[in-house]
Each structure stands twice: as structure tokens, then as C-alpha cells.
Design an enzyme around this catalytic site. Structure first.
Site, mmCIF file in Angstrom:
data_model
loop_
_atom_site.group_PDB
_atom_site.id
_atom_site.type_symbol
_atom_site.label_atom_id
_atom_site.label_comp_id
_atom_site.label_asym_id
_atom_site.label_seq_id
_atom_site.Cartn_x
_atom_site.Cartn_y
_atom_site.Cartn_z
ATOM 1 N N GLY A 251 0.852 -1.196 0.000
ATOM 2 C CA GLY A 251 0.000 0.000 0.000
ATOM 3 C C GLY A 251 0.881 1.236 0.000
ATOM 4 C CB CYS B 111 -11.930 21.544 19.923
ATOM 5 S SG CYS B 111 -12.397 23.129 19.277
HETATM 6 N N1 LLP Z 1 -2.113 -6.334 3.322
HETATM 7 C C1 LLP Z 1 -2.803 -6.377 4.475
HETATM 8 C C2 LLP Z 1 -3.523 -7.610 4.817
HETATM 9 C C3 LLP Z 1 -2.821 -5.272 5.325
HETATM 10 O O1 LLP Z 1 -3.491 -5.329 6.466
HETATM 11 C C4 LLP Z 1 -2.122 -4.085 4.952
HETATM 12 C C5 LLP Z 1 -2.136 -2.909 5.815
HETATM 13 C C6 LLP Z 1 -1.428 -4.077 3.738
HETATM 14 C C7 LLP Z 1 -1.435 -5.230 2.950
HETATM 15 C C8 LLP Z 1 -0.656 -2.891 3.251
HETATM 16 O O2 LLP Z 1 0.377 -2.506 4.108
HETATM 17 P P1 LLP Z 1 1.397 -1.366 3.631
HETATM 18 O O3 LLP Z 1 2.138 -1.879 2.416
HETATM 19 O O4 LLP Z 1 0.611 -0.155 3.281
HETATM 20 O O5 LLP Z 1 2.281 -1.124 4.796
HETATM 21 N N2 LLP Z 1 -2.806 3.235 8.801
HETATM 22 C C9 LLP Z 1 -1.458 2.785 9.090
HETATM 23 C C10 LLP Z 1 -1.095 1.556 8.284
HETATM 24 C C11 LLP Z 1 -2.049 0.439 8.540
HETATM 25 C C12 LLP Z 1 -1.801 -0.732 7.641
HETATM 26 C C13 LLP Z 1 -2.936 -1.702 7.739
HETATM 27 N N3 LLP Z 1 -2.758 -2.839 6.913
HETATM 28 C C14 LLP Z 1 -0.488 3.916 8.822
HETATM 29 O O6 LLP Z 1 -0.932 4.986 8.420
HETATM 30 O O7 LLP Z 1 0.716 3.780 9.078
#
Ligand code: LLP
Length: 402
Positions: free
Chosen positions: A265, A332
Site C-alpha cells: 500500500g 478542538c
Molecule cells: N495487506 C494487508 C492484509 C494489510 O493489512 C495491509 C495494511 C497491507 C497489505 C498494506 O500494508 P502497507 O504496504 O501499506 O504497509 N494506517 C497505518 C497503516 C495500517 C496498515 C494496515 N494494513 C499507517 O498509516 O501507518
């Protein structure tokens, strides 16, 4: 030349579309995907963009247009992906603690499914038997990731079926004739160390022989991207080399070929994004100056929720003398984006830009304090277009019955 938007381009967009404003640079997304393809050249691998990072339909369409697949965390994300034009065979749905009804809905969409509980796996087996191949998400008991909130593979994690329960899974397969095509893990986000992925491969290879119909090893997402200047991300070429080697060795040992899947992601969209805000007010702070901007944790929660560091640039005065600022929001709550951050002199009305604003930024925004969500703009081939209008008052009432 680095694929990035200049301060002049960003300032012009802020003047044209107003602030706060999210801007996404399409070519940067393409560049990141190409880096992956180059690094894994020769390996049997597929990449599924983790849509949860950013689901604007135009971004999804662009990602489909460059040939990347998509990973979804809800059936609604899967429907958005299909709406954006993805072929169901390029859509993956990795569920966590969802109802069986949601999994049935995903099955009706004809997409790939990863199931992460024995309870849903049993229901799936009883209903679909061998007719619909499915993946199982395992909990590999590996601690990894940038902070505990985004660590998902450790022994206390709510995600996945614990490795210790493999025997129960195997019983279920015998009982219901399940067709297990994929073994999946996702150990966390912001994993810098390639060895963590190697360990994940090792764990899955150890159990792979017990799944005779296995075709895919899905290693999830979690590649780290640099947030600070000079910071290193995951060594993607090294990872590509390692994956290729490991999978070739497995094939040589067992005479069986497996395909690797990844679900990045942040790697795909973090760096394409810029969040432009305007400084409303300056106020004295103890050792710095408060720069109060026209946004807050309602639009970019990562610094407050995870302690994440985002680079901030004063694009209205890039060569000004450095001074220390606490960049704070207008909500706030104590919504501090940065503390004691040296930045070129800030004047009221200046535009500040947050970098790495593509992944989990707009996507995690809310209407808190009844403020409007920002507009989103996409720049492609040097041309900017609005891809989400700024909210207006009626958006705050949308869905309410009165
Ligand atoms: N696959 C699964 C099953 C996941 O749960 C996630 C992310 C990804 C792939 C992708 O991960 P990435 O490549 O983006 O690290 N909101 C948090 C990140 C939460 C990720 C949740 N799962 C942040 O802003 O750091």
C-alpha cells in the site's frame, strides 16, 4: 530526475483549488510499480495494491491502467475496485474478523479471498467445498513493523489463524474438501528489514507441503518507504533477489512451483501524495512558535495516532531563515503535526506542504468538528484535475434523517 512536484506547481494548485488540498502525482505511482517489476524481474510474482491506503476511484483506475492488481480489506473496497474497472481475477479480498455474509458477498463477486478465522473457514468449506479456491491468512508469530499499532503478525495479534492451529485447519480441509490455493501472512507496515520477509517465507514454506493444492504464497504488504530525508526504505532489489532465490530453492527441493504475491500500500502511493495547508495564525510557544494551520487530525491523523513523522515544507518561503515551529491543527484537541520543527520563516497565509501524504492520509480523514473534508487533485502528464470536490455544508447532513 526525481519524479516530484515542485513548490511552484504545488503553490499554483493551492491557489487554484484552495486549501487544505490533497494532490497525487500519477507518474510517481507508475514509477513505484515499475521499481517493483524491475526488482522482481524473472520471479513468478504478482503485486496487489492495498487499496485501503487510498481509494479515490481515479487512483484505482490509474493503478488498473498500469497493470497492477488490487487488494481489498472490505467488500466495499472490492466493489470500488470493480467499479474502477478491475477484472475480478485481479482483485483480492483479505478479510479480518468479518461476518460470513461478507465473505459470501465477496465469493459472489468472483474475486480471490483470504480467510482469517477457523470459524469462517469452516462455514466456507461447508458451503462451497472444493468449488471455490480460497486462501488462509496465518498468524506467523513474527514481530515486525514501524510501531505496535501497525504490527499484525505477532503472537498477540488479532489477525490471522495462529500457526499453532494448523492441525485443526488440516482436519477442516479433510472434512469439507476445501480447496486451499493460497497461504497468506501480513506481518506489519513499515518493515525495513528484508530478513523479516525471508523469515515469513521460511515459515510458510515449512507448512506448505501439508497443502497439496497450494499455488500461491502471499506475503502481504509492509514495505517501508522513506519519510525523513536520508532515511532508507526496504531494499526492494535485495528483496526481489531473495524472493527469487528462495522460491527457486523450494521448487528445486520439492519439484513444485509456487507463485509469490505481495500487497503493498504505502510503497505504491505514499510518496505520490502532497497535503497542502495554509497557516491561519502564529502564536508564541515556550521554545518555538505555534503555526496554526487550516487543517487538523480530522484530515491527517498519522502524526497524532502513530507518532508518525511527515516532512513539512514552507512552499511560500522556501529560502527563509530557519526558525523552530510547533505545527498544530485547528481542531478542538491537541493535534500537533510537528514539535520544535526547524522550518523556513513562516508568515500567516503561507502554504505548508506535508510529504508522503498519499497513503492512509485522506483515507483516514473524518468530519470531526463538522469540518469539510479536503478536495483531492490528481496530476497526470503535467495536467491537474479535480478528483474530489471539497465538501460543502450539505455533505455534513448527507445520510441524516431530519
Ligand atoms: N495487506 C494487508 C492484509 C494489510 O493489512 C495491509 C495494511 C497491507 C497489505 C498494506 O500494508 P502497507 O504496504 O501499506 O504497509 N494506517 C497505518 C497503516 C495500517 C496498515 C494496515 N494494513 C499507517 O498509516 O501507518
Amino acid at each position: 530526475m526525481a519524479t516530484e512536484l515542485s513548490h511552484e506547481q504545488l503553490s499554483a494548485l493551492a491557489r487554484e483549488y484552495g486549501t487544505p488540498l490533497y494532490v497525487y502525482h500519477a507518474e510517481k505511482i507508475g514509477e513505484q510499480y515499475k521499481n517493483l517489476l524491475d526488482a522482481f524481474h524473472g520471479a513468478d510474482v504478482r503485486f496487489f495494491y492495498a487499496a485501503k491506503a487510498l481509494t479515490n476511484i481515479n487512483v484505482l483506475r490509474y493503478i488498473n491502467s498500469i497493470g497492477c492488481n488490487v487488494d481489498c480489506s472490505s467488500v466495499n473496497e472490492a466493489k470500488l475496485a470493480l467499479h474502477a474497472g478491475f477484472d475480478p481475477k485481479n482483485v483480492l479480498y483479505t478479510s479480518n474478523n468479518v461476518s460470513f455474509e461478507e465473505i459470501e458477498e465477496a465469493q459472489r463477486l468472483g474475486i480471490h479471498i483470504n480467510i482469517d478465522s477457523i470459524s469462517n473457514l469452516r462455514k466456507f468449506g461447508l458451503k462451497f467445498g472444493h468449488s471455490y479456491p480460497v486462501g488462509i491468512r496465518l498468524r506467523p508469530n513474527i514481530m515486525a513493523g514501524g510501531n505496535l499499532k501497525i504490527s499484525t503478525g505477532h503472537a498477540d495479534s488479532k489477525f490471522g489463524i495462529p500457526l499453532e492451529n494448523i492441525a485443526e485447519v488440516l482436519d477442516l480441509i479433510r472434512e469439507t474438501n476445501l480447496f486451499i490455493r493460497t497461504l497468506h501472512i501480513h506481518t506489519g507496515s513499515e518493515i525495513k528489514d528484508v530478513e523479516v520477509f525471508a523469515r515469513g517465507i521460511e515459515v510458510l514454506f515449512e507448512v506448505a507441503q501439508q497443502f497439496p493444492e497450494l499455488e500461491v504464497i502471499d506475503l502481504g504488504g509492509g514495505f517501508k518507504v522513506p519519510y525523513k530525508p536520508g532515511e532508507e526504505g526496504t531494499d526492494i532489489p535485495l528483496l526481489g533477489k531473495k524472493v527469487k532465490e528462495e522460491f527457486e530453492q523450494y521448487e528445486a527441493k520439492y519439484g513444485r512451483k509456487l507463485q509469490a504475491w505481495f500487497e503493498p500500500g504505502k510503497y505504491i502511493v505514499s510518496e505520490c501524495g502532497y497535503f497542502i495547508t495554509k497557516v491561519n495564525v502564529l502564536k508564541p510557544a515556550v521554545n518555538a512558535v505555534f503555526a496554526g494551520v487550516d487543517t487538523g487530525l480530522n484530515h491527517l491523523i498519522r502524526p497524532m495516532f502513530y507518532g508518525s513523522w511527515h516532512q513539512i515544507e514552507n512552499i511560500s518561503n522556501s529560502s527563509g531563515a530557519l526558525n523552530n515551529y510547533n505545527v498544530v491543527g485547528n481542531i478542538c484537541e491537541t493535534d500537533t503535526f510537528a514539535e520544535n520543527r526547524p522550518l523556513p520563516e513562516i508568515r500567516e497565509g503561507d502554504f505548508l506542504v506535508f510529504r508522503n501524504a498519499g497513503a492512509y492520509c485522506f483515507e483516514m480523514s473524518s468530519h470531526y468538528n463538522s469540518r469539510f473534508k479536503p478536495a483531492e487533485v490528481m496530476v497526470e502528464d503535467g495536467t491537474a484535475r479535480l478528483i474530489r470536490k471539497r465538501d460543502e455544508f450539505s455533505d455534513l447532513l448527507s445520510g441524516q434523517i431530519y
